[in-house]
Write a protein that holds these residues in place. Structure first.
Motif, PDB file in Angstrom:
ATOM      1  N   ASP A 281      -1.663  -3.432 -10.041  1.00  0.00           N
ATOM      2  CA  ASP A 281      -1.572  -3.496  -8.585  1.00  0.00           C
ATOM      3  C   ASP A 281      -0.773  -2.271  -8.162  1.00  0.00           C
ATOM      4  O   ASP A 281       0.455  -2.299  -8.084  1.00  0.00           O
ATOM      5  CB  ASP A 281      -0.885  -4.779  -8.127  1.00  0.00           C
ATOM      6  N   THR A 282      -1.480  -1.163  -7.924  1.00  0.00           N
ATOM      7  CA  THR A 282      -0.780   0.079  -7.604  1.00  0.00           C
ATOM      8  C   THR A 282      -0.155   0.046  -6.220  1.00  0.00           C
ATOM      9  O   THR A 282       0.745   0.834  -5.935  1.00  0.00           O
ATOM     10  CB  THR A 282      -1.701   1.306  -7.745  1.00  0.00           C
ATOM     11  N   ASP A 283      -0.605  -0.863  -5.354  1.00  0.00           N
ATOM     12  CA  ASP A 283       0.075  -1.014  -4.057  1.00  0.00           C
ATOM     13  C   ASP A 283       1.540  -1.376  -4.293  1.00  0.00           C
ATOM     14  O   ASP A 283       2.437  -0.851  -3.632  1.00  0.00           O
ATOM     15  CB  ASP A 283      -0.591  -2.087  -3.187  1.00  0.00           C
TER      16      ASP A 283
ATOM     17  N   SER B 200       4.121  -0.172  -1.442  1.00  0.00           N
ATOM     18  CA  SER B 200       3.355  -0.580  -0.270  1.00  0.00           C
ATOM     19  C   SER B 200       3.286  -2.109  -0.231  1.00  0.00           C
ATOM     20  O   SER B 200       3.256  -2.759  -1.263  1.00  0.00           O
ATOM     21  CB  SER B 200       1.941  -0.002  -0.368  1.00  0.00           C
ATOM     22  N   HIS B 201       3.289  -2.672   0.953  1.00  0.00           N
ATOM     23  CA  HIS B 201       3.161  -4.126   1.076  1.00  0.00           C
ATOM     24  C   HIS B 201       2.510  -4.460   2.407  1.00  0.00           C
ATOM     25  O   HIS B 201       2.589  -3.693   3.362  1.00  0.00           O
ATOM     26  CB  HIS B 201       4.521  -4.817   0.951  1.00  0.00           C
ATOM     27  N   SER B 202       1.843  -5.601   2.462  1.00  0.00           N
ATOM     28  CA  SER B 202       1.193  -6.020   3.704  1.00  0.00           C
ATOM     29  C   SER B 202       2.116  -6.961   4.473  1.00  0.00           C
ATOM     30  O   SER B 202       3.146  -7.402   3.967  1.00  0.00           O
ATOM     31  CB  SER B 202      -0.143  -6.688   3.396  1.00  0.00           C
TER      32      SER B 202
ATOM     33  N   HIS C 180      -5.969   0.931  -8.142  1.00  0.00           N
ATOM     34  CA  HIS C 180      -6.607   1.492  -6.949  1.00  0.00           C
ATOM     35  C   HIS C 180      -6.225   2.963  -6.738  1.00  0.00           C
ATOM     36  O   HIS C 180      -7.067   3.801  -6.452  1.00  0.00           O
ATOM     37  CB  HIS C 180      -6.220   0.683  -5.705  1.00  0.00           C
ATOM     38  N   HIS C 181      -4.956   3.291  -6.874  1.00  0.00           N
ATOM     39  CA  HIS C 181      -4.482   4.644  -6.590  1.00  0.00           C
ATOM     40  C   HIS C 181      -4.569   5.544  -7.818  1.00  0.00           C
ATOM     41  O   HIS C 181      -4.257   5.122  -8.919  1.00  0.00           O
ATOM     42  CB  HIS C 181      -3.031   4.601  -6.096  1.00  0.00           C
TER      43      HIS C 181
ATOM     44  N   THR D 231      -0.755  10.428  -6.207  1.00  0.00           N
ATOM     45  CA  THR D 231      -0.187   9.287  -5.480  1.00  0.00           C
ATOM     46  C   THR D 231       1.333   9.314  -5.498  1.00  0.00           C
ATOM     47  O   THR D 231       1.958   9.283  -6.549  1.00  0.00           O
ATOM     48  CB  THR D 231      -0.712   7.963  -6.068  1.00  0.00           C
TER      49      THR D 231
ATOM     50  N   SER E   1       6.741   5.539  -2.471  1.00  0.00           N
ATOM     51  CA  SER E   1       7.553   5.525  -1.256  1.00  0.00           C
ATOM     52  C   SER E   1       8.986   5.950  -1.572  1.00  0.00           C
ATOM     53  O   SER E   1       9.591   5.426  -2.506  1.00  0.00           O
ATOM     54  CB  SER E   1       7.541   4.116  -0.659  1.00  0.00           C
TER      55      SER E   1
ATOM     56  N   CYS F 147      -9.721   4.714 -11.327  1.00  0.00           N
ATOM     57  CA  CYS F 147      -9.127   4.412 -10.023  1.00  0.00           C
ATOM     58  C   CYS F 147     -10.122   4.693  -8.904  1.00  0.00           C
ATOM     59  O   CYS F 147     -11.202   5.207  -9.133  1.00  0.00           O
ATOM     60  CB  CYS F 147      -7.866   5.238  -9.820  1.00  0.00           C
TER      61      CYS F 147
ATOM     62  N   HIS G 220      -9.579   4.925  -4.342  1.00  0.00           N
ATOM     63  CA  HIS G 220      -8.753   5.434  -3.241  1.00  0.00           C
ATOM     64  C   HIS G 220      -9.305   6.683  -2.580  1.00  0.00           C
ATOM     65  O   HIS G 220      -9.364   6.747  -1.370  1.00  0.00           O
ATOM     66  CB  HIS G 220      -7.311   5.645  -3.702  1.00  0.00           C
TER      67      HIS G 220
END
Length: 131
Positions: free
Chosen positions: A10-12, A17-19, A60-61, A72, A75, A105, A107
């Motif tokens: 889970d590259t988020d 990164s978070h929702s 993903h990234h 990538t 943050s 990947c 993205h």
């Protein structure tokens, strides 16, 4: 017998990164990031212990990218240190340590085949016919 493990990250989480439906607590996110790295290393170690013939890691990234987004970034708020700004500073060393020959990947929405200076010993092996 040919064996293959596919490990999906889970590259988020790894880039901080978070929702909106997830926590925004910085300490909790830092813990999620550390948990993801620990989990990845555990999976890679398990594959090594099982003597898996071929291991693919995907997320993903991209680690490297010549596309629109570039390599990538993590943050700034969640970087372990100033010299660990990108996934290539954090994920790539684990892939090299466990001799992982391929990282898949998305993205950037284009196809890139990037040949780094890193050369896995596994790329020299020819997989046997699986089916």
């Amino acid at each position: 017998k040919f064996t293959m493990d596919i490990i999906t990250l889970d590259t988020d989480i790894l880039i901080g990164s978070h929702s909106k439906d997830q926590t925004s607590d910085s300490n909790a996110i830092k813990q999620l990031i550390q948990d993801q790295y620990d989990w990845l290393e555990q999976q890679l170690e398990n594959s090594k212990q099982k003597k898996t013939n071929y291991v693919v890691v995907m997320g993903h990234h991209p680690i490297y990218s010549v596309g629109y987004h570039g390599n990538t970034r993590i943050s700034p708020k969640f970087r372990e240190s100033d010299d660990k700004k990108y996934l290539l500073d954090t994920v790539l060393p684990l892939l090299e340590k466990y001799d992982i020959p391929i990282y898949l990947c998305g993205h950037d929405h284009n196809m890139q085949v990037i040949d780094s200076q890193y050369q896995s010993k596994n790329t020299e092996k020819k997989p046997k016919k699986i089916f």
